[in-house]
Write a protein that holds these residues in place. Sequence first.
Motif, PDB file in Angstrom:
ATOM      1  N   ALA A   5     -12.099   1.407  16.140  1.00  0.00           N
ATOM      2  CA  ALA A   5     -12.298   2.319  15.009  1.00  0.00           C
ATOM      3  C   ALA A   5     -13.739   2.101  14.552  1.00  0.00           C
ATOM      4  O   ALA A   5     -14.525   1.495  15.285  1.00  0.00           O
ATOM      5  CB  ALA A   5     -11.309   2.011  13.892  1.00  0.00           C
TER       6      ALA A   5
ATOM      7  N   CYS B 194      -1.305   1.318  16.298  1.00  0.00           N
ATOM      8  CA  CYS B 194      -2.431   1.330  15.354  1.00  0.00           C
ATOM      9  C   CYS B 194      -2.970   2.748  15.176  1.00  0.00           C
ATOM     10  O   CYS B 194      -3.306   3.158  14.054  1.00  0.00           O
ATOM     11  CB  CYS B 194      -3.521   0.373  15.812  1.00  0.00           C
ATOM     12  SG  CYS B 194      -4.110   0.644  17.505  1.00  0.00           S
TER      13      CYS B 194
ATOM     14  N   CYS C  84      -2.687   4.914  11.549  1.00  0.00           N
ATOM     15  CA  CYS C  84      -3.857   5.539  10.925  1.00  0.00           C
ATOM     16  C   CYS C  84      -3.574   7.008  10.652  1.00  0.00           C
ATOM     17  O   CYS C  84      -3.814   7.510   9.554  1.00  0.00           O
ATOM     18  CB  CYS C  84      -5.076   5.367  11.826  1.00  0.00           C
ATOM     19  SG  CYS C  84      -6.590   6.044  11.125  1.00  0.00           S
TER      20      CYS C  84
ATOM     21  N   CYS D  16     -13.015   6.080   9.912  1.00  0.00           N
ATOM     22  CA  CYS D  16     -12.209   5.010   9.312  1.00  0.00           C
ATOM     23  C   CYS D  16     -12.965   4.421   8.120  1.00  0.00           C
ATOM     24  O   CYS D  16     -14.151   4.104   8.228  1.00  0.00           O
ATOM     25  CB  CYS D  16     -11.975   3.938  10.380  1.00  0.00           C
ATOM     26  SG  CYS D  16     -11.533   2.314   9.754  1.00  0.00           S
TER      27      CYS D  16
ATOM     28  N   CYS E 108      -3.555   0.100  10.259  1.00  0.00           N
ATOM     29  CA  CYS E 108      -3.555  -0.229  11.691  1.00  0.00           C
ATOM     30  C   CYS E 108      -3.171  -1.689  11.924  1.00  0.00           C
ATOM     31  O   CYS E 108      -2.411  -2.012  12.846  1.00  0.00           O
ATOM     32  CB  CYS E 108      -4.912   0.075  12.324  1.00  0.00           C
ATOM     33  SG  CYS E 108      -6.303  -0.774  11.538  1.00  0.00           S
TER      34      CYS E 108
ATOM     35  N   TRP F 293      -9.583   8.670  14.288  1.00  0.00           N
ATOM     36  CA  TRP F 293     -10.355   7.580  13.685  1.00  0.00           C
ATOM     37  C   TRP F 293     -10.206   6.280  14.449  1.00  0.00           C
ATOM     38  O   TRP F 293     -11.150   5.516  14.567  1.00  0.00           O
ATOM     39  CB  TRP F 293      -9.940   7.368  12.251  1.00  0.00           C
ATOM     40  CG  TRP F 293     -10.282   8.496  11.329  1.00  0.00           C
ATOM     41  CD1 TRP F 293     -10.892   9.688  11.668  1.00  0.00           C
ATOM     42  CD2 TRP F 293     -10.044   8.569   9.936  1.00  0.00           C
ATOM     43  NE1 TRP F 293     -11.031  10.474  10.565  1.00  0.00           N
ATOM     44  CE2 TRP F 293     -10.524   9.810   9.484  1.00  0.00           C
ATOM     45  CE3 TRP F 293      -9.462   7.696   9.034  1.00  0.00           C
ATOM     46  CZ2 TRP F 293     -10.441  10.205   8.149  1.00  0.00           C
ATOM     47  CZ3 TRP F 293      -9.383   8.080   7.699  1.00  0.00           C
ATOM     48  CH2 TRP F 293      -9.871   9.319   7.271  1.00  0.00           C
ATOM     49  N   ARG F 294      -9.009   5.979  14.929  1.00  0.00           N
ATOM     50  CA  ARG F 294      -8.772   4.776  15.732  1.00  0.00           C
ATOM     51  C   ARG F 294      -8.273   5.223  17.073  1.00  0.00           C
ATOM     52  O   ARG F 294      -7.448   6.110  17.167  1.00  0.00           O
ATOM     53  CB  ARG F 294      -7.764   3.839  15.070  1.00  0.00           C
ATOM     54  CG  ARG F 294      -7.456   2.626  15.957  1.00  0.00           C
ATOM     55  CD  ARG F 294      -6.773   1.500  15.228  1.00  0.00           C
ATOM     56  NE  ARG F 294      -7.651   0.804  14.290  1.00  0.00           N
ATOM     57  CZ  ARG F 294      -8.593  -0.070  14.652  1.00  0.00           C
ATOM     58  NH1 ARG F 294      -8.790  -0.373  15.911  1.00  0.00           N
ATOM     59  NH2 ARG F 294      -9.325  -0.672  13.741  1.00  0.00           N
TER      60      ARG F 294
ATOM     61  N   CYS G 231      -9.286   1.413   5.353  1.00  0.00           N
ATOM     62  CA  CYS G 231      -8.197   1.440   4.354  1.00  0.00           C
ATOM     63  C   CYS G 231      -8.595   0.652   3.101  1.00  0.00           C
ATOM     64  O   CYS G 231      -7.822  -0.155   2.581  1.00  0.00           O
ATOM     65  CB  CYS G 231      -6.898   0.895   4.939  1.00  0.00           C
ATOM     66  SG  CYS G 231      -6.139   1.909   6.209  1.00  0.00           S
TER      67      CYS G 231
END
Length: 188
Positions: free
Chosen positions: A58, A20, A24, A118, A133, A36-37, A121
């Motif tokens: 995230a 994941c 990202c 994040c 992710c 971000w994650r 998406c």
Amino acid sequence: MSKQLGFLHNSEKCVGCRGCEMACKNEYQIDPIPQWRKVFQLREDDFSLPSRMFISMACNHCAHPECLRVCPVEAYTKRDDGIVVHDPERCIGCRLCTMACPYDRPQFNPAKKKVEKCNLCYQRIDQGEKPACVAACIPGALALVEITTSLDQKTGVLKTLPGLPSPQITTPSLRFVGPKQGKQIRRD
């Protein structure tokens, strides 16, 4: 707001592969910092469980985001589907949002001198696709869900885990399955 999208993380399925995280980074070609994650290993002293339990975190796209509340230039907006979006063009890099978020998810990018995070998406979601992710999670430990009362009432779905901030602060759009409580397996 018509709905609240968020993440469902199943720590019983998560193997800590960090797929994941990489998805990202690959989707957004993010600098090594910020991240971000991030996948964290759950602390053994928080659970009476075997070691090697993981959680992927995230931005939690909170119902009451502190980042949005404290931003002096309104770089944050909340969409009708509950996604909290950060506009880097408006960001002045003051870092008030990084200090306000109890989950430490908005990250300062020293190369750009701005905050990033994040955005769930949302561009992919708008095209009918899963977040990068979620799509990359081979064991199925991460899912995009609509946060509802019925989800919160399902047996085994938790609003928080030991060691995380109180969900009453920001009402995060993150839910958990497991880990199951049990006896610690000794590894002597």
